[in-house]
Motif scaffolding. Structure first.
Motif, mmCIF file in Angstrom:
data_model
loop_
_atom_site.group_PDB
_atom_site.id
_atom_site.type_symbol
_atom_site.label_atom_id
_atom_site.label_comp_id
_atom_site.label_asym_id
_atom_site.label_seq_id
_atom_site.Cartn_x
_atom_site.Cartn_y
_atom_site.Cartn_z
ATOM 1 N N MET A 12 0.817 -1.221 0.000
ATOM 2 C CA MET A 12 0.000 0.000 0.000
ATOM 3 C C MET A 12 0.847 1.265 0.000
ATOM 4 N N TYR A 13 2.157 1.123 0.146
ATOM 5 C CA TYR A 13 3.024 2.306 0.223
ATOM 6 C C TYR A 13 3.813 2.478 -1.071
ATOM 7 N N PRO A 14 4.030 3.738 -1.483
ATOM 8 C CA PRO A 14 4.708 4.018 -2.757
ATOM 9 C C PRO A 14 6.238 3.899 -2.640
ATOM 10 N N ILE A 15 6.704 2.718 -2.268
ATOM 11 C CA ILE A 15 8.133 2.479 -2.111
ATOM 12 C C ILE A 15 8.507 1.164 -2.782
ATOM 13 N N GLU A 16 9.769 1.059 -3.154
ATOM 14 C CA GLU A 16 10.278 -0.172 -3.744
ATOM 15 C C GLU A 16 11.034 -0.943 -2.671
ATOM 16 N N VAL A 17 10.468 -2.045 -2.227
ATOM 17 C CA VAL A 17 11.037 -2.831 -1.138
ATOM 18 C C VAL A 17 11.944 -3.925 -1.696
ATOM 19 N N THR A 18 13.162 -4.003 -1.146
ATOM 20 C CA THR A 18 14.119 -5.017 -1.608
ATOM 21 C C THR A 18 14.304 -6.145 -0.598
ATOM 22 N N SER A 56 6.262 17.069 11.836
ATOM 23 C CA SER A 56 6.422 17.942 10.664
ATOM 24 C C SER A 56 7.035 19.275 11.056
ATOM 25 N N VAL A 57 6.613 19.808 12.200
ATOM 26 C CA VAL A 57 7.192 21.058 12.692
ATOM 27 C C VAL A 57 8.677 20.877 12.988
ATOM 28 N N LEU A 58 9.027 19.762 13.630
ATOM 29 C CA LEU A 58 10.428 19.513 13.969
ATOM 30 C C LEU A 58 11.283 19.374 12.715
ATOM 31 N N ILE A 59 10.754 18.703 11.712
ATOM 32 C CA ILE A 59 11.498 18.547 10.460
ATOM 33 C C ILE A 59 11.704 19.899 9.780
ATOM 34 N N GLU A 60 10.667 20.733 9.784
ATOM 35 C CA GLU A 60 10.779 22.083 9.209
ATOM 36 C C GLU A 60 11.856 22.899 9.918
ATOM 37 N N ARG A 61 12.071 22.608 11.206
ATOM 38 C CA ARG A 61 13.054 23.342 11.993
ATOM 39 C C ARG A 61 14.430 22.669 11.991
ATOM 40 N N GLY A 62 14.594 21.661 11.145
ATOM 41 C CA GLY A 62 15.916 21.073 10.967
ATOM 42 C C GLY A 62 16.189 19.770 11.668
ATOM 43 N N CYS A 63 15.186 19.231 12.400
ATOM 44 C CA CYS A 63 15.376 17.934 13.076
ATOM 45 C C CYS A 63 15.013 16.814 12.093
ATOM 46 N N LEU A 64 15.981 16.416 11.302
ATOM 47 C CA LEU A 64 15.718 15.473 10.223
ATOM 48 C C LEU A 64 15.817 14.014 10.660
ATOM 49 N N ASN A 65 16.585 13.755 11.710
ATOM 50 C CA ASN A 65 16.810 12.368 12.130
ATOM 51 C C ASN A 65 15.798 11.929 13.181
ATOM 52 N N ILE A 66 14.554 11.861 12.747
ATOM 53 C CA ILE A 66 13.464 11.361 13.587
ATOM 54 C C ILE A 66 12.650 10.369 12.761
ATOM 55 N N ASP A 67 11.784 9.605 13.414
ATOM 56 C CA ASP A 67 11.022 8.568 12.717
ATOM 57 C C ASP A 67 9.723 9.132 12.135
ATOM 58 N N SER A 68 9.876 9.952 11.104
ATOM 59 C CA SER A 68 8.719 10.575 10.467
ATOM 60 C C SER A 68 7.869 9.525 9.750
ATOM 61 N N PHE A 69 6.587 9.815 9.622
ATOM 62 C CA PHE A 69 5.638 8.883 9.010
ATOM 63 C C PHE A 69 5.605 9.024 7.491
ATOM 64 N N LEU A 70 5.256 7.926 6.833
ATOM 65 C CA LEU A 70 5.050 7.927 5.396
ATOM 66 C C LEU A 70 3.556 7.834 5.113
ATOM 67 N N TYR A 71 3.127 8.504 4.051
ATOM 68 C CA TYR A 71 1.744 8.382 3.592
ATOM 69 C C TYR A 71 1.628 7.174 2.663
ATOM 70 N N ASN A 72 0.494 6.491 2.723
ATOM 71 C CA ASN A 72 0.300 5.384 1.795
ATOM 72 C C ASN A 72 -0.185 5.904 0.433
ATOM 73 N N LYS A 73 -0.465 4.999 -0.482
ATOM 74 C CA LYS A 73 -0.849 5.391 -1.843
ATOM 75 C C LYS A 73 -2.173 6.137 -1.890
ATOM 76 N N GLU A 74 -2.963 5.999 -0.831
ATOM 77 C CA GLU A 74 -4.248 6.709 -0.769
ATOM 78 C C GLU A 74 -4.140 8.032 -0.029
ATOM 79 N N GLY A 75 -2.903 8.420 0.323
ATOM 80 C CA GLY A 75 -2.686 9.681 1.017
ATOM 81 C C GLY A 75 -3.031 9.650 2.485
ATOM 82 N N GLN A 76 -3.047 8.442 3.079
ATOM 83 C CA GLN A 76 -3.389 8.288 4.490
ATOM 84 C C GLN A 76 -2.160 7.863 5.301
#
Length: 331
Positions: A12-18, A56-76
């Motif tokens: 359901m996610y727009p990624i290529e899994v190896t 999202s706020v933390l990422i905007e402020r430069g905290c990139l090394n966190i476990d951010s969520f991915l949206y699935n193919k339906e945008g959820q």
């Protein structure tokens, strides 16, 4: 072989899994874009939206090394599985949990906490779950847990025959009750209530569970994961929690503890009130309450060896803990 139901969720996610491997009730996916983690999400969707907005706020402020969520193919953010559970996929990191016995790693982790705190302020956004997004004030928590410690004492007093765990609890009760009262008095004298109110109104957030388990390290990266308990709160609570865990592990080594405090303070300077709050939090006998409360709320007709060993270890550190607290008091 990967369960078909899990495979369906991954697709359901727009990624290529190896490749996919199991890890503590979750699934680590090797993808062409890096590691991702798929796991069941135990909270309501409103909580997930809140957690995602905060990240999202933390990422905007430069905290990139966190476990951010991915949206699935339906945008959820949340993906229902055929097993009846809801799943999320997060950015993940190759590495190990912070080792509390490794001073270099611990100091790196606490510096990372100070930097995180520097950006976790003045955060204001609206979502349904926001009404739950503030921690229980520590003065209220102290009062509640002190009542519970008194209830345990009363229960033990009324027993004709006391087991070894109960005798040990009673032997140290007066010492730790005194510390609990003193900690509460310090919070009252420093006007903790206004400090807490300023944090909530100022949009100041804590990670909420900043332990070594949630800091992933490798040669190049220090990543912070699991923000599900993140709420508005006095930020020193995060430092207290991390420091207490480290000190219990290293037998309240004064030089180690002061290195941790100075490493944090060099990046994010603490105020006098914050230092007083930290002292009160460490003075309160949290571990004593936690071990006894677990015993009290379980089968009291027997005492597990694990509970007894934990209480023995904690009480054996009473003097070393007192020495560290005295050093901290004059810091």
């Amino acid at each position: 072989m990967l369960d078909e139901k899990i495979q369906e969720v991954i697709e359901m996610y727009p990624i290529e899994v190896t490749g996919v491997s199991r890890a503590r009730g979750a699934f680590i996916c090797q993808t062409t874009q890096g590691l991702r983690l798929l796991k069941a999400y135990p909270y309501a969707e409103s909580h997930l939206i809140y957690e995602s907005m905060l990240k999202s706020v933390l990422i905007e402020r430069g905290c990139l090394n966190i476990d951010s969520f991915l949206y699935n193919k339906e945008g959820q953010l949340m993906t229902p599985g055929r097993d009846g559970r809801n799943y999320v996929m997060k950015k993940w990191y190759d590495g190990q949990e912070c080792d509390l016995k490794d001073r270099v790693q611990v100091l790196k982790a606490v510096k990372n906490l100070a930097m995180l705190h520097s950006v976790m302020k003045n955060i204001h956004f609206e979502c349904p779950w926001m009404i739950h997004a503030q921690a229980e004030p520590d003065d209220v928590r102290f009062e509640r847990r002190s009542r519970e410690m008194r209830a345990i004492r009363s229960y033990i007093r009324n027993k004709k025959v006391k087991n070894a765990f109960e005798l040990l609890y009673m032997e140290y009760y007066d010492i730790y009750e005194g510390q609990a009262k003193q900690a509460g008095k310090i919070l009252e004298e420093m006007d903790y209530a206004s400090m807490y109110r300023e944090s909530v109104e100022g949009g100041i957030y804590c990670h909420g569970d900043y332990s070594h388990h949630h800091v992933i390290m490798n040669k190049n990266t220090t990543a912070v994961i699991n923000f599900d308990k993140s709420v508005k709160n006095v930020q020193i609570h995060d430092l207290y929690y991390f420091l207490r865990k480290a000190m219990e592990k290293c037998n309240w080594d004064i030089s180690y503890g002061m290195d941790i405090l100075n490493s944090y303070d060099n990046i994010r300077k603490m105020t006098g009130r914050e230092k007083a709050c930290l002292y009160a939090l460490l003075l309160y006998p949290e571990k004593y309450w936690k071990i006894a409360n677990h015993y009290y709320n379980s089968r009291k007709s027997w005492t597990s060896e694990q509970n007894m060993n934990k209480m023995k270890k904690f009480t054996s550190q009473t003097e070393l803990r007192a020495q560290f607290l005295e050093k901290l008091k004059n810091w």
